[in-house]
Each structure stands twice: as C-alpha cells, then as structure tokens.
Design a protein around this motif. Structure first.
Motif, PDB file in Angstrom:
ATOM      1  N   PHE A  76     -32.872  45.121 -22.326  1.00 18.43           N
ATOM      2  CA  PHE A  76     -33.013  46.131 -21.287  1.00 18.43           C
ATOM      3  C   PHE A  76     -32.619  47.505 -21.814  1.00 18.43           C
ATOM      4  CE2 PHE A  76     -29.023  43.838 -20.972  1.00 18.43           C
ATOM      5  CZ  PHE A  76     -28.052  44.825 -20.899  1.00 18.43           C
ATOM      6  N   SER A 135     -38.251  40.375 -19.036  1.00 16.13           N
ATOM      7  CA  SER A 135     -38.176  41.811 -19.314  1.00 16.13           C
ATOM      8  C   SER A 135     -38.634  42.653 -18.131  1.00 16.13           C
ATOM      9  CB  SER A 135     -39.009  42.149 -20.543  1.00 16.13           C
ATOM     10  OG  SER A 135     -40.359  41.741 -20.367  1.00 16.13           O
ATOM     11  N   VAL A 165     -35.540  42.811 -15.447  1.00 19.84           N
ATOM     12  CA  VAL A 165     -34.180  43.226 -15.798  1.00 19.84           C
ATOM     13  C   VAL A 165     -33.785  44.506 -15.080  1.00 19.84           C
ATOM     14  CG1 VAL A 165     -32.661  43.934 -17.667  1.00 19.84           C
ATOM     15  CG2 VAL A 165     -34.265  42.081 -18.023  1.00 19.84           C
TER      16      VAL A 165
END
Length: 265
Positions: free
Chosen positions: A45, A82, A85
């Motif tokens: 992140f 992803s 996040v």
C-alpha cells in the motif's frame, strides 16, 4: 513487488511477519513462512509519507506513526487485495497524538497490568515523541472521529530531540536515546523512575539508536540486560543493566558504559 529505499522496518516478537516502509511512503507487509525460501506478500500500500516508526502488536496489528502526529492501527497479518487496501487504511482505527511519535512500542503486560485498556480490543502503546517525553496512549478498537488525544501517562525523557526507543524482550525495561547523548533507562512498571547516563557527545549529535538484549553470560544475574547504543559521534557503547527488585520497588542501579572499538574493514 518491491519496496526500494527502505526507511523503517519491523518484525514482531514471534518473527513470522515483516513490515517495511520506504521514503516515498510505499509499504509492504510480508509473511515469513517456516521453511520457505521467500516471503509471501500479504499487502502492499501507499502512505502519504514515510512513517517515523512502525511497531507490531501481539495481536498482529501494525502501528504506523506518521510525521503529522497521526498513528494508524493497520490489520497487518490479514491478506489484503491491492484494490482494497486503501479502504482498509481509511477504516482503520487511528489517533492524533499531541506530539509526533519518533518511536513507539506496544505496552507490555507488566505495564497494562496496572494500566489496563478501558475497552476490549484497545491497544495501549508507549510513544517517544518530539516533545522530548514518553507518553502512553490507548488506540480504540474501532475507527472514530479524528481528534487530538490526551495521553494516559507522560514522563520527561530527554533535554534535546529524542531519536530512538527500545523495549527489553521480557517487557521490564524501556530505554531511549536522544541528541543530548544520554541513555535513559526506566522500569516499565514505574515509568517515572529513570536513570540517565550521558555516553555520547551531544555537540556531535548525541545518540541515534539503542537496542536491549538479555545478558546471557554465565556470571550475569538473572534478569540482567545489555544495552547497545550508536552515536552520531561515531562511537558505539555497551552498558549493562542489572535488576533492582520486584516491580520497581527500588531505583535502577547505575550502569557503567563500556566503549567498543569499531574496526574499519
């Protein structure tokens, strides 16, 4: 995936995970499976900036101390896609401290025994802050409106800017160093009782880092520890700390620094 220009990293005491943060705020949490040759990425992140310090909790949460005095409690051991996040970060519990944390650690049981969290699931942590004090804070279990929080306990630490803090493995001792060149050692059960030992040249920048390890030498008294400090003056010191009784009933005895000779190779 890679994180380049790593600024800070953290391993939990059980050693199964690794968190790293880079100068541009890019961050990664990895799992270190037993017997594996490579780590497994749990989440990657982007933060607005690089944290000043990161620390694991015993429950697998990751405390991220930001330069703007905000501390975020991220669910570190959970795998996050992803694309999700950013939402996890936005919904994570967070506190705004009165002063930015230079370093922080989860408060050990020897501290929370007398200073328990007020809510189930809350995290009590100790922060060495830019205001030259060590503060105890309580991270709520759920996200709430962001306001500046008041510490539950505060003690003075250094005369100049603090640089680093370390907790002993057994959770009984807390050490900090700063640009004043001093090691400040205190018993966690009684944070107000501290021993300050000047070992580094404050004119040259004082001390930059400190670690505490158990003293395993045959002649060591049970509960003894060794402290290592590195200074901006180019000197590394080793000092010994001996136990002083149960739960802070007596002050920590003086510790004698022993300079180590660094050999260039």
């Amino acid at each position: 995936p890679r994180v380049t220009g790593v600024q800070t990293c953290a391993l939990p005491i059980y050693g199964a995970h690794l968190a790293v943060c880079a100068a541009d705020g890019s961050s990664m949490v990895m799992e270190l499976p037993a017997g594996a040759t490579e780590p497994a990425v749990l989440s990657q992140f982007q933060l607005p900036s690089s944290p000043t310090s990161i620390a694991w909790t015993t429950e697998g949460k990751l405390l991220l101390a930001m330069p703007n005095a905000k501390v975020i409690c991220f669910p570190g051991t959970t795998r996050h896609e992803s694309t999700a996040v950013a939402d996890v970060l936005a919904a994570a519990p967070a506190l705004m401290l009165q002063s930015a944390a230079v370093d922080l650690v989860e408060a050990p049981l020897v501290y929370t025994y007398d200073h328990p969290a007020s809510a189930a699931g809350a995290v009590v942590f100790l922060a060495l802050c830019a205001d030259k004090c060590v503060h105890a804070y309580e991270m709520p279990p759920q996200a709430s409106a962001m306001t500046t929080s008041s510490p539950t306990e505060s003690v003075a630490a250094h005369d100049k800017s603090p640089m680093s803090m370390a907790l002993s493995l057994d959770g009984t001792l807390l050490a900090s160093v700063g640009m004043d060149g001093c090691i400040v050692l205190r018993q966690v059960a009684s944070l107000g009782d501290a021993t300050s030992l000047p070992v580094h040249d404050s004119i040259l920048g004082g001390a930059s880092s400190v670690v505490i390890v158990p003293d395993s030498s045959p002649a060591a008294q049970e509960g003894s520890h060794i402290l290592y400090t590195m200074g901006a003056d180019g000197v590394m010191f080793m000092a010994t700390a001996r136990p002083s009784g149960a739960r802070g009933d007596a002050p920590i005895p003086p510790i004698a620094p022993r300079p180590l000779t660094l050999v260039e190779v």
